[in-house]
Structures are given as structure tokens and as C-alpha cells.
Scaffold this motif. Structure first.
Motif, PDB file in Angstrom:
ATOM      1  N   LYS A 272       0.821  -1.221   0.000  1.00 41.52           N
ATOM      2  CA  LYS A 272       0.000   0.000   0.000  1.00 41.52           C
ATOM      3  C   LYS A 272       0.851   1.265   0.000  1.00 41.52           C
ATOM      4  N   PRO A 273       1.866   1.371   0.890  1.00 41.64           N
ATOM      5  CA  PRO A 273       2.693   2.588   0.861  1.00 41.64           C
ATOM      6  C   PRO A 273       3.364   2.815  -0.495  1.00 41.64           C
ATOM      7  N   ILE A 274       3.797   1.735  -1.139  1.00 47.98           N
ATOM      8  CA  ILE A 274       4.473   1.889  -2.431  1.00 47.98           C
ATOM      9  C   ILE A 274       3.492   2.362  -3.500  1.00 47.98           C
ATOM     10  N   LEU A 275       2.297   1.776  -3.538  1.00 44.06           N
ATOM     11  CA  LEU A 275       1.304   2.202  -4.528  1.00 44.06           C
ATOM     12  C   LEU A 275       0.924   3.667  -4.341  1.00 44.06           C
ATOM     13  N   LEU A 276       0.846   4.102  -3.093  1.00 40.93           N
ATOM     14  CA  LEU A 276       0.563   5.504  -2.825  1.00 40.93           C
ATOM     15  C   LEU A 276       1.724   6.387  -3.273  1.00 40.93           C
ATOM     16  N   LEU A 277       2.942   5.925  -3.002  1.00 39.97           N
ATOM     17  CA  LEU A 277       4.131   6.666  -3.396  1.00 39.97           C
ATOM     18  C   LEU A 277       4.224   6.798  -4.912  1.00 39.97           C
ATOM     19  N   LEU A 278       3.703   5.790  -5.614  1.00 43.00           N
ATOM     20  CA  LEU A 278       3.760   5.786  -7.077  1.00 43.00           C
ATOM     21  C   LEU A 278       2.681   6.663  -7.713  1.00 43.00           C
ATOM     22  N   ASN A 279       1.921   7.342  -6.869  1.00 45.21           N
ATOM     23  CA  ASN A 279       0.880   8.241  -7.371  1.00 45.21           C
ATOM     24  C   ASN A 279      -0.194   7.483  -8.148  1.00 45.21           C
ATOM     25  N   THR A 280      -0.504   6.277  -7.691  1.00 48.80           N
ATOM     26  CA  THR A 280      -1.562   5.490  -8.317  1.00 48.80           C
ATOM     27  C   THR A 280      -2.889   6.229  -8.148  1.00 48.80           C
ATOM     28  N   PRO A 281      -3.633   6.453  -9.229  1.00 49.09           N
ATOM     29  CA  PRO A 281      -4.905   7.195  -9.123  1.00 49.09           C
ATOM     30  C   PRO A 281      -5.840   6.564  -8.089  1.00 49.09           C
ATOM     31  N   GLN A 282      -6.542   7.396  -7.329  1.00 49.93           N
ATOM     32  CA  GLN A 282      -7.446   6.907  -6.285  1.00 49.93           C
ATOM     33  C   GLN A 282      -8.523   5.986  -6.855  1.00 49.93           C
ATOM     34  N   SER A 283      -8.912   6.229  -8.097  1.00 45.10           N
ATOM     35  CA  SER A 283      -9.942   5.390  -8.719  1.00 45.10           C
ATOM     36  C   SER A 283      -9.460   3.960  -8.945  1.00 45.10           C
ATOM     37  N   LEU A 284      -8.135   3.773  -9.040  1.00 44.84           N
ATOM     38  CA  LEU A 284      -7.574   2.444  -9.291  1.00 44.84           C
ATOM     39  C   LEU A 284      -7.108   1.732  -8.016  1.00 44.84           C
ATOM     40  N   LEU A 285      -6.890   2.504  -6.945  1.00 44.57           N
ATOM     41  CA  LEU A 285      -6.231   1.977  -5.745  1.00 44.57           C
ATOM     42  C   LEU A 285      -6.948   0.791  -5.094  1.00 44.57           C
ATOM     43  N   PRO A 286      -8.267   0.814  -4.886  1.00 44.80           N
ATOM     44  CA  PRO A 286      -8.915  -0.327  -4.222  1.00 44.80           C
ATOM     45  C   PRO A 286      -8.700  -1.647  -4.948  1.00 44.80           C
ATOM     46  N   ASP A 287      -8.911  -1.648  -6.264  1.00 44.49           N
ATOM     47  CA  ASP A 287      -8.717  -2.879  -7.039  1.00 44.49           C
ATOM     48  C   ASP A 287      -7.246  -3.287  -7.078  1.00 44.49           C
ATOM     49  N   ALA A 288      -6.358  -2.321  -7.184  1.00 51.39           N
ATOM     50  CA  ALA A 288      -4.925  -2.620  -7.217  1.00 51.39           C
ATOM     51  C   ALA A 288      -4.478  -3.290  -5.924  1.00 51.39           C
ATOM     52  N   LEU A 289      -4.940  -2.774  -4.791  1.00 51.20           N
ATOM     53  CA  LEU A 289      -4.580  -3.342  -3.488  1.00 51.20           C
ATOM     54  C   LEU A 289      -5.151  -4.748  -3.324  1.00 51.20           C
ATOM     55  N   THR A 290      -6.395  -4.924  -3.717  1.00 53.11           N
ATOM     56  CA  THR A 290      -7.028  -6.244  -3.618  1.00 53.11           C
ATOM     57  C   THR A 290      -6.238  -7.284  -4.395  1.00 53.11           C
ATOM     58  N   TYR A 291      -5.897  -6.929  -5.633  1.00 47.20           N
ATOM     59  CA  TYR A 291      -5.156  -7.858  -6.490  1.00 47.20           C
ATOM     60  C   TYR A 291      -3.794  -8.192  -5.885  1.00 47.20           C
ATOM     61  N   MET A 292      -3.083  -7.182  -5.418  1.00 51.26           N
ATOM     62  CA  MET A 292      -1.734  -7.382  -4.880  1.00 51.26           C
ATOM     63  C   MET A 292      -1.741  -8.221  -3.609  1.00 51.26           C
ATOM     64  N   TYR A 293      -2.656  -7.960  -2.689  1.00 55.28           N
ATOM     65  CA  TYR A 293      -2.675  -8.699  -1.429  1.00 55.28           C
ATOM     66  C   TYR A 293      -2.920 -10.196  -1.669  1.00 55.28           C
ATOM     67  N   ILE A 294      -3.823 -10.506  -2.584  1.00 47.98           N
ATOM     68  CA  ILE A 294      -4.117 -11.912  -2.867  1.00 47.98           C
ATOM     69  C   ILE A 294      -2.954 -12.571  -3.602  1.00 47.98           C
ATOM     70  N   PHE A 295      -2.422 -11.883  -4.606  1.00 49.53           N
ATOM     71  CA  PHE A 295      -1.343 -12.447  -5.419  1.00 49.53           C
ATOM     72  C   PHE A 295      -0.066 -12.620  -4.604  1.00 49.53           C
ATOM     73  N   MET A 296       0.290 -11.610  -3.812  1.00 45.89           N
ATOM     74  CA  MET A 296       1.502 -11.698  -2.996  1.00 45.89           C
ATOM     75  C   MET A 296       1.332 -12.679  -1.836  1.00 45.89           C
ATOM     76  N   GLY A 297       0.107 -12.805  -1.342  1.00 47.90           N
ATOM     77  CA  GLY A 297      -0.154 -13.793  -0.296  1.00 47.90           C
ATOM     78  C   GLY A 297       0.064 -15.207  -0.793  1.00 47.90           C
ATOM     79  N   GLY A 298      -0.075 -15.397  -2.091  1.00 46.92           N
ATOM     80  CA  GLY A 298       0.130 -16.723  -2.693  1.00 46.92           C
ATOM     81  C   GLY A 298       1.475 -16.861  -3.380  1.00 46.92           C
ATOM     82  N   LEU A 299       2.443 -16.040  -2.989  1.00 41.69           N
ATOM     83  CA  LEU A 299       3.750 -16.044  -3.644  1.00 41.69           C
ATOM     84  C   LEU A 299       4.461 -17.390  -3.522  1.00 41.69           C
ATOM     85  N   ILE A 300       4.202 -18.119  -2.438  1.00 38.45           N
ATOM     86  CA  ILE A 300       4.834 -19.425  -2.258  1.00 38.45           C
ATOM     87  C   ILE A 300       4.399 -20.386  -3.368  1.00 38.45           C
TER      88      ILE A 300
END
Length: 445
Positions: free
Chosen positions: A116-144
């Protein structure tokens, strides 16, 4: 399982024979990624499509260390295999697996905390942030699952088997498409469903591949016998894994910086950049397949002490790459708009993306050179190069992105010029490193 001994035989024939299954597998892998994006774009919407696109570089940054560990394991295994050291081959499989697991756990924790801090730092548009975070948390949680997917494939290829990984890559691709349709289209789970589909399909393919390897591949059976932790082997694996992983991490960090600049041009440019990036990733699989063949080819031959044979392989791969680059250049200049229209219906996004892909296609010959030489040097164990190459790419991409997009008559087109010119700079650097010959003294075993 058919193992190919790449220390003898015609280099061109061997590289083509070995790289074709890898290419088909890579293409299937990218096709299911494309289908994933298309399903999201068509059934969820442009915003969701752009949101996932905005996470590309970040997710690959975290994955890069896992990929580096898998590549490092493959390099050590291939050199022991080329040296005809059966015990070393088996023990390096076991200890390489330990290394991959440890690195993956560390990267998962870092990803979950910092996304989340990185996506905010990257100036990700607020309209995209909820979906971007959802996708990342699930995908990174399954990194193993992703790591478990890459590691056995890398080991099998190191042993000279590029066909078995293809079977499981195709299985994973088809399964991912089915799960995408089920979760996104039928169950209406949006980007979360797309992320779950990817993680679940890779986990299933990984488990099946590992089971197959232990049943059918003698070296995997022996790895269980020589499963004792060996610090020397782990150090050898890390010697390649960490610099290689950092190399890719730095490359993706520079891509993240570029993504921040892209974000500043608005949603249409983000969508266009996402579309061209997906096509470029597809194209890169062709050169990556040649590169993957060069890793095994180089590893086995340097293990056997056949340095001149490695140079013959590089020349053969470069010739193949030149022909492929010319064909793709013609395709993108003639059919740029129809290709980009498969992603979204927005005509402005399609128009921008078509011009963007025509710009980057001018530099495909450099991309081919980068992939071939980078993988070849990694296969030789030239870990210092890997890290320096990552630094060079970061400097080039950041410098070009900032300077070119600031020029009024170039503007947003500097985004795609940056990609092509970065390929060119890193290709020249890799060629100079190869010509210097330092890689001849980097043998690990």
C-alpha cells in the motif's frame, strides 16, 4: 523424461530443440495472463483493467527474488550435471529448494507490509487503488505457490528437460483460464477472482509437477537421499540467486519509476501502457526461451570446461533472434491497432497503444541481445555482471523516462522510447561484458 546433453551436438539444432518447448510454455503462460486481462477488461471494466496494469512492475519486483532463486538453483544444478557429478547434482537440487523456500517467505512478508505505501508513493490514481490493493494482497499472499511453480521447472530445464515443464505450463494456463471465467464471469468476484485464479492454478500445477519429478526423475529421487543441509551448496546457490534476483528487482524498480511517470498522464495512457506491456511481455517470451536455453547450454558446457562451444551457442542464438525481430517489426507496424483492440473498446487507448508498440518494435533486436547475453552470463555464474546490469538498467530507464517525457514535442511518447532505448543500452553493456571474457573464470563447481 528425455534429458538433453548440451555439451555435444550442433548448437543451433540444440538451442532450437530445447527452446521450442520453453517458448510454447512461456506463450501459454503469457496467453493466460492476456486472457486474464481481457476477461477483467471486458467483464469488470476499464478501471479494473488499468488497476491490475498499475501493479505489474510492483508484483514483478517482489517475484524477482523468487525467480532469481529458481534461476540460481538451475545454474548450480546444470553445472554439476555438466560435470557428471551425480551426488552434487542431487544435493544441489535439495539445497536449492531450501534456498527458494526461504527467499519466498521473506519476500511475501515484505510484500504484504509495503504494497500500500508503495502504490501511494507511485501516485496510483485513487480510482484504481482499491482494485490494485485487492489484487496485490491476494497475489503476494500466494507467492509461495508462484515460487513452487518456478523452481521445479528451472531444475528440470537444468537437467536438459524442457518438455516436461511444458506439459505443466499448458495445464496451468488452461486451468487458469477456466478459473478466471468461473470466478470473474460466473461468480462476479472482480479482480479478486482473477488473482485467486492465478494463484490456485499455479499451486495445482506446481504440486503435480513435483509429484511427477519425484516419481520419474532419478535426480529428484536422489535429492531426497542427499537432502542434508549443505552450507557450501546453499552459498553457491545464493551466489547466483541474490545478484540475479537483485538484477531483476532493480529492473522492475526502474519499471515502477516509469509507471509513476505513466500514471501522471492519466487513465487512457495507463491503459495503453498496460496493453503494450502485455504484448511486449508476450514477445519477450520468444527471446526469453532462447535465453533459458542458453542458461542450460552455458551451465552444462562450462561445467564440462567447453568455453569455445559456449561462444558458438551465442552466435547461433543471435542469428535466430535477428530473424525473429524482423518478423515482429513487420507485424506490429501492419497490425498494431487490431492487436491492441483485443484488450479494450476505448478507441483512444487503442490508438495510443498502437503507436506505442510501433515505437518499441524498432528496438526488438536489442531486446533479443539483452535476453540471450544476460541468460548466458547468468548460466556461467557471472553474478557480478547480473547486479551491475540491473544498476545500468535502472539508471538508463530513469534517465530516459524523466528527460524524454519532459520534452514538449515528445511528451507521453517518451514512455515507449524509454523502453526501447533502455533495451539498447543494456544490450551494449551485456555485449561488452561478454566480449571481455570474464565469464570464463566464473565456474561454480
Amino acid at each position: 523424461m528425455k534429458i538433453i546433453d548440451m555439451t555435444k551436438g550442433n548448437p543451433i539444432k540444440l538451442l532450437i530443440q530445447f527452446s521450442i518447448p520453453i517458448l510454447i510454455g512461456n506463450l501459454f503462460q503469457q496467453i493466460y495472463t492476456l486472457v486474464d486481462r481481457i476477461i477483467v477488461g471486458r467483464f469488470v471494466g476499464d478501471t479494473a483493467f488499468s488497476a491490475i496494469g498499475a501493479t505489474n512492475a510492483l508484483s514483478m519486483t517482489f517475484m524477482s527474488m523468487c525467480m532469481g532463486a529458481a534461476i540460481g538453483t538451475g545454474v548450480v544444478v546444470s553445472q554439476y550435471f555438466g560435470a557428471k557429478n551425480e551426488k552434487g547434482t542431487a544435493a544441489s537440487i535439495a539445497n536449492g529448494t531450501y534456498t527458494c523456500i526461504l527467499i519466498t517467505i521473506i519476500m511475501t512478508v515484505i510484500a504484504m507490509v509495503s504494497t500500500k505505501p508503495i502504490l501511494l508513493l507511485l501516485n496510483t490514481p485513487q480510482s484504481l487503488l482499491p482494485d490494485a490493493l485487492t489484487y496485490m494482497y491476494i497475489f503476494m499472499g500466494g507467492l509461495i505457490a508462484v515460487s513452487a511453480y518456478f523452481t521445479p521447472f528451472s531444475i528440470l530445464r537444468a537437467l536438459g528437460d524442457s518438455k516436461t515443464p511444458l506439459i505443466f505450463l499448458v495445464l496451468c494456463s488452461l486451468l487458469n483460464i477456466v478459473l478466471d471465467l468461473l470466478f470473474v464471469v460466473v461468480f462476479k468476484t472482480g479482480v479478486a477472482g482473477a488473482a485467486f485464479a492465478t494463484v490456485l492454478s499455479e499451486a495445482i500445477a506446481a504440486v503435480l509437477c513435483v509429484i511427477y519429478a519425484f516419481v520419474k526423475v532419478p535426480q529428484f529421487k536422489q535429492a531426497f537421499v542427499y537432502r542434508k543441509i549443505d552450507r557450501g551448496l546453499i552459498n553457491k546457490t545464493l551466489k547466483v540467486s541474490i545478484p540475479t534476483g537483485l538484477q531483476y528487482a532493480l529492473i522492475y524498480v526502474s519499471s515502477i519509476i516509469l509507471q509513476r511517470i505513466v500514471n501522471g498522464f492519466g487513465e487512457d495512457v495507463i491503459g495503453a501502457f498496460t496493453a503494450t506491456t502485455q504484448i511486449e511481455l508476450l514477445v519477450q517470451q520468444i527471446f526469453s526461451a532462447l535465453g533459458s536455453a542458453m542458461v542450460t547450454y552455458t551451465g552444462q558446457n562450462i561445467g564440462a570446461g567447453k568455453h569455445n562451444r559456449i561462444s558458438d551457442g551465442v552466435v547461433a542464438a543471435m542469428k535466430i533472434s535477428a530473424v525473429i525481430s524482423a518478423v515482429l517489426l513487420a507485424v506490429f507496424w501492419l497490425f498494431g491497432k487490431p492487436i491492441m483492440s483485443i484488450f479494450v473498446a476505448n478507441q483512444n487507448i487503442i490508438s495510443i497503444a498502437a503507436t506505442g508498440i510501433r515505437i518499441t518494435s524498432l528496438f526488438l533486436i536489442a531486446l533479443g541481445g539483452v535476453q540471450i547475453l544476460r541468460y548466458m552470463l547468468n548460466g556461467a555464474g557471472d553474478s557480478v555482471y547480473a547486479l551491475i546490469n540491473g544498476v545500468v538498467e535502472v539508471i538508463a530507464r530513469v534517465a530516459f523516462a524523466i528527460s524524454l517525457t519532459a520534452i514538449p514535442f515528445i511528451g507521453m511518447w517518451g514512455i515507449w522510447l524509454t523502453t526501447g532505448l533502455t533495451w539498447t543500452v543494456t544490450a551494449v553493456f551485456a555485449l561488452l561484458r561478454y566480449r571481455h571474457g570474464t565469464w570464463r573464470n566464473k565456474k561454480l563447481v
